[in-house]
Motif scaffolding. Structure first.
Motif, PDB file in Angstrom:
ATOM      1  N   PHE A 124       5.802  -8.800  -4.489  1.00  0.00           N
ATOM      2  CA  PHE A 124       4.915  -8.324  -3.423  1.00  0.00           C
ATOM      3  C   PHE A 124       4.801  -9.355  -2.308  1.00  0.00           C
ATOM      4  CE2 PHE A 124       0.508  -8.836  -1.869  1.00  0.00           C
ATOM      5  CZ  PHE A 124       0.432  -7.706  -1.058  1.00  0.00           C
ATOM      6  N   PHE A 125       4.799 -10.627  -2.676  1.00  0.00           N
ATOM      7  CA  PHE A 125       4.622 -11.692  -1.692  1.00  0.00           C
ATOM      8  C   PHE A 125       5.882 -11.952  -0.863  1.00  0.00           C
ATOM      9  CE2 PHE A 125       1.371 -12.347  -4.896  1.00  0.00           C
ATOM     10  CZ  PHE A 125       0.246 -12.540  -4.106  1.00  0.00           C
ATOM     11  N   SER A 126       6.903 -11.131  -1.071  1.00  0.00           N
ATOM     12  CA  SER A 126       8.115 -11.226  -0.244  1.00  0.00           C
ATOM     13  C   SER A 126       8.224 -10.068   0.745  1.00  0.00           C
ATOM     14  CB  SER A 126       9.363 -11.260  -1.141  1.00  0.00           C
ATOM     15  OG  SER A 126       9.527 -10.019  -1.829  1.00  0.00           O
ATOM     16  N   PHE A 127       7.163  -9.261   0.872  1.00  0.00           N
ATOM     17  CA  PHE A 127       7.168  -8.127   1.810  1.00  0.00           C
ATOM     18  C   PHE A 127       7.003  -8.677   3.231  1.00  0.00           C
ATOM     19  CE2 PHE A 127       5.687  -4.376  -1.075  1.00  0.00           C
ATOM     20  CZ  PHE A 127       6.614  -4.746  -2.032  1.00  0.00           C
ATOM     21  N   ASP A 128       8.088  -9.032   3.847  1.00  0.00           N
ATOM     22  CA  ASP A 128       8.052  -9.728   5.136  1.00  0.00           C
ATOM     23  C   ASP A 128       7.512  -8.878   6.283  1.00  0.00           C
ATOM     24  OD1 ASP A 128       9.124 -11.966   3.931  1.00  0.00           O
ATOM     25  OD2 ASP A 128      11.190 -11.400   4.386  1.00  0.00           O
ATOM     26  N   ALA A 129       7.667  -7.556   6.193  1.00  0.00           N
ATOM     27  CA  ALA A 129       7.302  -6.695   7.321  1.00  0.00           C
ATOM     28  C   ALA A 129       5.857  -6.201   7.267  1.00  0.00           C
ATOM     29  CB  ALA A 129       8.247  -5.489   7.382  1.00  0.00           C
ATOM     30  N   LEU A 130       5.119  -6.546   6.224  1.00  0.00           N
ATOM     31  CA  LEU A 130       3.756  -6.035   6.057  1.00  0.00           C
ATOM     32  C   LEU A 130       2.871  -6.359   7.254  1.00  0.00           C
ATOM     33  CD1 LEU A 130       2.642  -6.614   2.362  1.00  0.00           C
ATOM     34  CD2 LEU A 130       2.828  -4.448   3.565  1.00  0.00           C
ATOM     35  N   GLU A 131       2.175  -5.319   7.753  1.00  0.00           N
ATOM     36  CA  GLU A 131       1.202  -5.495   8.829  1.00  0.00           C
ATOM     37  C   GLU A 131      -0.217  -5.155   8.376  1.00  0.00           C
ATOM     38  OE1 GLU A 131       2.367  -3.341  12.279  1.00  0.00           O
ATOM     39  OE2 GLU A 131       4.329  -4.329  12.442  1.00  0.00           O
ATOM     40  N   THR A 132      -0.329  -4.228   7.399  1.00  0.00           N
ATOM     41  CA  THR A 132      -1.632  -3.796   6.907  1.00  0.00           C
ATOM     42  C   THR A 132      -1.601  -3.719   5.386  1.00  0.00           C
ATOM     43  OG1 THR A 132      -1.970  -2.453   8.898  1.00  0.00           O
ATOM     44  CG2 THR A 132      -3.416  -2.008   7.028  1.00  0.00           C
ATOM     45  N   VAL A 133      -2.617  -4.279   4.729  1.00  0.00           N
ATOM     46  CA  VAL A 133      -2.710  -4.258   3.263  1.00  0.00           C
ATOM     47  C   VAL A 133      -4.126  -3.895   2.847  1.00  0.00           C
ATOM     48  CG1 VAL A 133      -2.663  -5.651   1.164  1.00  0.00           C
ATOM     49  CG2 VAL A 133      -0.868  -5.913   2.854  1.00  0.00           C
ATOM     50  N   TYR A 134      -4.223  -2.940   1.900  1.00  0.00           N
ATOM     51  CA  TYR A 134      -5.501  -2.583   1.281  1.00  0.00           C
ATOM     52  C   TYR A 134      -5.255  -2.513  -0.224  1.00  0.00           C
ATOM     53  CZ  TYR A 134      -9.833  -0.032   0.260  1.00  0.00           C
ATOM     54  OH  TYR A 134     -11.055   0.353  -0.241  1.00  0.00           O
ATOM     55  N   LEU A 135      -5.886  -3.405  -0.985  1.00  0.00           N
ATOM     56  CA  LEU A 135      -5.688  -3.460  -2.426  1.00  0.00           C
ATOM     57  C   LEU A 135      -7.037  -3.382  -3.138  1.00  0.00           C
ATOM     58  CD1 LEU A 135      -3.074  -6.375  -2.692  1.00  0.00           C
ATOM     59  CD2 LEU A 135      -2.615  -3.914  -2.684  1.00  0.00           C
ATOM     60  N   CYS A 136      -7.071  -2.627  -4.232  1.00  0.00           N
ATOM     61  CA  CYS A 136      -8.287  -2.489  -5.032  1.00  0.00           C
ATOM     62  C   CYS A 136      -7.965  -2.682  -6.509  1.00  0.00           C
ATOM     63  CB  CYS A 136      -8.935  -1.124  -4.796  1.00  0.00           C
ATOM     64  SG  CYS A 136     -10.405  -0.814  -5.787  1.00  0.00           S
ATOM     65  N   ASN A 137      -8.693  -3.577  -7.170  1.00  0.00           N
ATOM     66  CA  ASN A 137      -8.545  -3.839  -8.603  1.00  0.00           C
ATOM     67  C   ASN A 137      -7.216  -4.504  -8.944  1.00  0.00           C
ATOM     68  OD1 ASN A 137     -10.886  -3.282 -10.070  1.00  0.00           O
ATOM     69  ND2 ASN A 137     -10.520  -1.082 -10.001  1.00  0.00           N
ATOM     70  N   PHE A 138      -6.850  -5.523  -8.208  1.00  0.00           N
ATOM     71  CA  PHE A 138      -5.620  -6.265  -8.462  1.00  0.00           C
ATOM     72  C   PHE A 138      -5.951  -7.714  -8.815  1.00  0.00           C
ATOM     73  CE2 PHE A 138      -3.697  -2.703  -6.377  1.00  0.00           C
ATOM     74  CZ  PHE A 138      -2.393  -2.669  -6.847  1.00  0.00           C
ATOM     75  N   LEU A 139      -5.075  -8.303  -9.603  1.00  0.00           N
ATOM     76  CA  LEU A 139      -5.121  -9.736  -9.877  1.00  0.00           C
ATOM     77  C   LEU A 139      -4.066 -10.399  -9.003  1.00  0.00           C
ATOM     78  CD1 LEU A 139      -5.989 -12.244 -11.468  1.00  0.00           C
ATOM     79  CD2 LEU A 139      -4.344 -11.586 -13.247  1.00  0.00           C
ATOM     80  N   LEU A 140      -4.494 -11.295  -8.135  1.00  0.00           N
ATOM     81  CA  LEU A 140      -3.596 -11.916  -7.172  1.00  0.00           C
ATOM     82  C   LEU A 140      -3.289 -13.351  -7.586  1.00  0.00           C
ATOM     83  CD1 LEU A 140      -5.384 -10.692  -3.916  1.00  0.00           C
ATOM     84  CD2 LEU A 140      -3.439  -9.626  -5.072  1.00  0.00           C
ATOM     85  N   LYS A 141      -2.046 -13.581  -7.942  1.00  0.00           N
ATOM     86  CA  LYS A 141      -1.571 -14.923  -8.277  1.00  0.00           C
ATOM     87  C   LYS A 141      -0.428 -15.246  -7.337  1.00  0.00           C
ATOM     88  CE  LYS A 141      -1.270 -18.710 -10.709  1.00  0.00           C
ATOM     89  NZ  LYS A 141      -2.337 -19.753 -10.635  1.00  0.00           N
ATOM     90  N   VAL A 142      -0.680 -16.155  -6.408  1.00  0.00           N
ATOM     91  CA  VAL A 142       0.299 -16.452  -5.359  1.00  0.00           C
ATOM     92  C   VAL A 142       1.383 -17.377  -5.910  1.00  0.00           C
ATOM     93  CG1 VAL A 142       0.634 -17.402  -3.048  1.00  0.00           C
ATOM     94  CG2 VAL A 142      -1.498 -16.200  -3.614  1.00  0.00           C
ATOM     95  N   PRO A 143       2.649 -16.989  -5.791  1.00  0.00           N
ATOM     96  CA  PRO A 143       3.742 -17.849  -6.290  1.00  0.00           C
ATOM     97  C   PRO A 143       3.901 -19.101  -5.441  1.00  0.00           C
ATOM     98  CG  PRO A 143       4.624 -15.938  -5.132  1.00  0.00           C
ATOM     99  CD  PRO A 143       3.146 -15.711  -5.238  1.00  0.00           C
TER     100      PRO A 143
END
Length: 415
Positions: A124-143
């Motif tokens: 997910f952290f390689s999605f280079d083109a992302l402009e908008t993100v909405y996440l609910c109930n996720f565990l975020l661990k940044v590589p």
């Protein structure tokens, strides 16, 4: 006639349909065959994909449907929105891998009623083109290799879990981020937000501390709970007030709810903040007029906001302790008036849960005497005043009407 419409209009028509019905348009004619597979926007909700009456086969059928939907899509896919409470994490991993190849720009992914957060895969952290993100109930661990979302402009995280270090790293690597919403986040310690282009911020949750480095921030709403667990400033001995608000030189609208002012009042307060808030025109604040350090926080803010036009105050109903003398708070506002606290641009003040106690009356009279442009003062009382036997208002209301007013147009309205 509809079949002869341009493709972009056909896509708009398909996007307005439930996704399952959009796929079924393939049977209409050759012109519609697999047209859905090039839709730039896909919205998947369990409510309009698979009938929940299928029982035990409900989740597998839904997952199979989304599998085909993504695998057959010809891309590029600009927007993918998923609302689910049934699908399983292995399916999510597969869908993330597919989305990584489709140039996704807008991602809305809501997991409903999940007891355990789904750890979002590192891809997910390689999605280079992302402009908008909405996440609910996720565990975020940044590589470790995360290089940032270079195009991300808007991020909303609801009920997500992360560490302070990971969240800081994620936000610090979004150089064009303009809008950030953090609701009911589960963060290990506190919030440290570094965002040079951030313009809009909403924070709602429990955090040990809040540090903001957002010089372009214009609109902020901060609702902080559980102030008793909050700690003192972490940044080189600075006060909580300096860490949270000291650098907001472009702030225009500021809302401070629940326990945020209590948090700002912890520790030693500075005599003044390093920067003026020359753009600040609207302030909403929950304030306890019986707590000395909280009203000092408000005064420091007012001294730096010379162009304040609209002020909303929710008066904290907490009362004085037995050891406190109300005259101390009254004299405080008199002292501030003598030190030059004025409201030269103030036009409207609205006070919720107004009480005719000495500290609040002293503040109200300060406003009336130092706001030459004041047009309206609305006082919504926590206890409704009763009329006497002649139908007259209580003496305290009449005293306000007789107070010295800097503005001849100022109207005092009791609700």
């Amino acid at each position: 006639m509809i079949s002869n419409l341009p493709d972009d209009i056909k896509y708009k028509i398909l996007e307005l349909l439930p996704v399952q019905e959009a796929v079924q348009t393939s049977v209409l004619s050759k012109q519609w065959c697999h047209k859905w597979a090039s839709m730039p926007t896909i919205f998947v909700s369990e409510l309009n994909c698979v009938s929940p009456t299928l029982g035990d086969t409900y989740a597998p059928r839904l997952e199979k449907f989304v599998d085909k939907l993504l695998l057959l899509h010809k891309g590029p896919l600009k927007s993918f929105q998923l609302f689910t409470g049934q699908c399983r994490p292995p399916a999510f991993d597969q869908w993330m891998r597919v989305l990584s190849r489709l140039g996704i720009i807008d991602l809305h992914w809501v997991l409903v009623n999940y007891e355990v957060e789904y750890r979002i895969p590192s891809i997910f952290f390689s999605f280079d083109a992302l402009e908008t993100v909405y996440l609910c109930n996720f565990l975020l661990k940044v590589p470790q290799h995360f290089n940032g979302f270079k195009a991300l402009r808007s991020m909303e995280l609801l009920k997500c879990t992360s560490t302070t270090a990971d969240l800081t790293k994620q936000l610090s690597n979004c150089p064009v981020l303009e809008s950030l919403v953090l609701i009911s986040m589960k963060v290990s310690i506190g919030l440290k937000i570094r965002a040079p282009r951030l313009k809009m911020l909403i924070i709602n949750g429990s955090f040990a501390y809040v540090q903001l480095e957002a010089p372009m921030l214009a609109n902020a709403k901060i609702l902080l709970r559980n102030s008793d667990t909050c700690c003192l400033g972490k940044n080189g001995g600075k006060s909580n007030l300096e860490e949270a608000l000291g650098s907001l030189v472009h702030i225009e609208k500021l809302k401070m709810k629940e326990d945020f002012v209590k948090y700002l009042a912890k520790g030693c307060l500075p005599d003044h903040l390093p920067y003026m808030f020359n753009h600040l025109k609207k302030v909403s604040i929950k304030l306890n007029f019986h707590r000395f350090k909280e009203i000092r926080v408000a005064c420091i803010l007012f001294h730096n906001a010379l162009n304040l036009q609209d002020l909303y105050i929710l008066a904290d109903p907490s009362t004085l302790t037995k050891e406190e003398d109300p005259s101390t708070f009254t004299s405080f506002w008199d002292t501030e008036a003598s030190h030059g606290l004025v409201f030269n641009q103030l036009k409207t003040i609205f006070m919720e849960q107004y009480e005719a106690c000495e500290p609040i009356l002293a503040f109200v009279k300060l406003i009336l005497g130092s706001a030459p442009l004041l047009e309206k003062m609305i006082l919504r009382e926590s206890t409704i005043y009763e009329e006497d036997e002649n139908g007259n208002l209580t003496q305290i209301t009449l005293d306000l009407d007789k107070s010295t007013k800097a503005s001849t147009k100022a109207a005092i309205i009791f609700e």
